[in-house]
Design an enzyme around this catalytic site. Sequence first.
Site, PDB file in Angstrom:
ATOM      1  N   VAL A  55      11.525  18.428  -2.798  1.00 30.04           N
ATOM      2  CA  VAL A  55      10.596  17.691  -3.647  1.00 30.04           C
ATOM      3  C   VAL A  55      10.921  16.200  -3.578  1.00 30.04           C
ATOM      4  O   VAL A  55      12.035  15.809  -3.859  1.00 30.04           O
ATOM      5  CB  VAL A  55      10.693  18.182  -5.101  1.00 30.04           C
ATOM      6  CG1 VAL A  55       9.830  17.340  -6.007  1.00 30.04           C
ATOM      7  CG2 VAL A  55      10.299  19.639  -5.182  1.00 30.04           C
ATOM      8  N   PRO A  56       9.952  15.387  -3.187  1.00 26.04           N
ATOM      9  CA  PRO A  56      10.167  13.944  -3.062  1.00 26.04           C
ATOM     10  C   PRO A  56      10.301  13.290  -4.426  1.00 26.04           C
ATOM     11  O   PRO A  56       9.510  12.430  -4.806  1.00 26.04           O
ATOM     12  CB  PRO A  56       8.912  13.465  -2.320  1.00 26.04           C
ATOM     13  CG  PRO A  56       7.852  14.458  -2.683  1.00 26.04           C
ATOM     14  CD  PRO A  56       8.563  15.771  -2.895  1.00 26.04           C
ATOM     15  N   CYS A  57      11.301  13.682  -5.157  1.00 23.37           N
ATOM     16  CA  CYS A  57      11.470  13.154  -6.510  1.00 23.37           C
ATOM     17  C   CYS A  57      11.765  11.655  -6.466  1.00 23.37           C
ATOM     18  O   CYS A  57      11.670  10.978  -7.474  1.00 23.37           O
ATOM     19  CB  CYS A  57      12.594  13.902  -7.217  1.00 23.37           C
ATOM     20  SG  CYS A  57      13.857  14.493  -6.102  1.00 23.37           S
ATOM     21  N   HIS A  58      12.093  11.153  -5.297  1.00 21.13           N
ATOM     22  CA  HIS A  58      12.398   9.729  -5.196  1.00 21.13           C
ATOM     23  C   HIS A  58      11.135   8.890  -5.356  1.00 21.13           C
ATOM     24  O   HIS A  58      11.200   7.690  -5.530  1.00 21.13           O
ATOM     25  CB  HIS A  58      13.058   9.454  -3.846  1.00 21.13           C
ATOM     26  CG  HIS A  58      12.231   9.866  -2.690  1.00 21.13           C
ATOM     27  ND1 HIS A  58      12.279  11.146  -2.165  1.00 21.13           N
ATOM     28  CD2 HIS A  58      11.324   9.185  -1.971  1.00 21.13           C
ATOM     29  CE1 HIS A  58      11.419  11.193  -1.144  1.00 21.13           C
ATOM     30  NE2 HIS A  58      10.823  10.027  -1.003  1.00 21.13           N
TER      31      HIS A  58
END
Length: 118
Positions: A55-58
Amino acid sequence: MDRPPTAFEQRVYAAISQIPAGCVTTYRELARYLDCGSAQAIGQALKRNPYAPEVPCHRVVKADMGLGGYHGETEEGPTLQRKRQRLLDEGIEFTSAGKIAASHHYTFPISKHDDTQA
DNA sequence: AGATTGACTAACC
DNA sequence: AGGTTAGCCAATC
């Protein structure tokens, strides 16, 4: 620690996955998209981050366009620097204040009263 | 079941 | 402009 992913968490991950590369969103917008109203609940789900690299939580930043946190760390450290570097790799630019350029602020397709899209 | 925390936010001083 | 308080929602203890 394996926690069973709650429906709320899955919503969060799904929403983040919808963020296109080179764009970022705020916890607030994210919370509003999930009809949550509280950004802290979003962070609570992400802090566990059971799907760390998936998941591209960044791409999720604070409403102040600050970096926020990453992988459970909120203070400036190797983890936060890694997040910033990843955003740079996405083509996102930072201001001298160390914040994300507003041009990269992506908003979710919320259909509230604005039907100019659909 | 109740109290506390937390990758937040807005308001207040 | 920076520090503190209160509010919010879901997860965890």
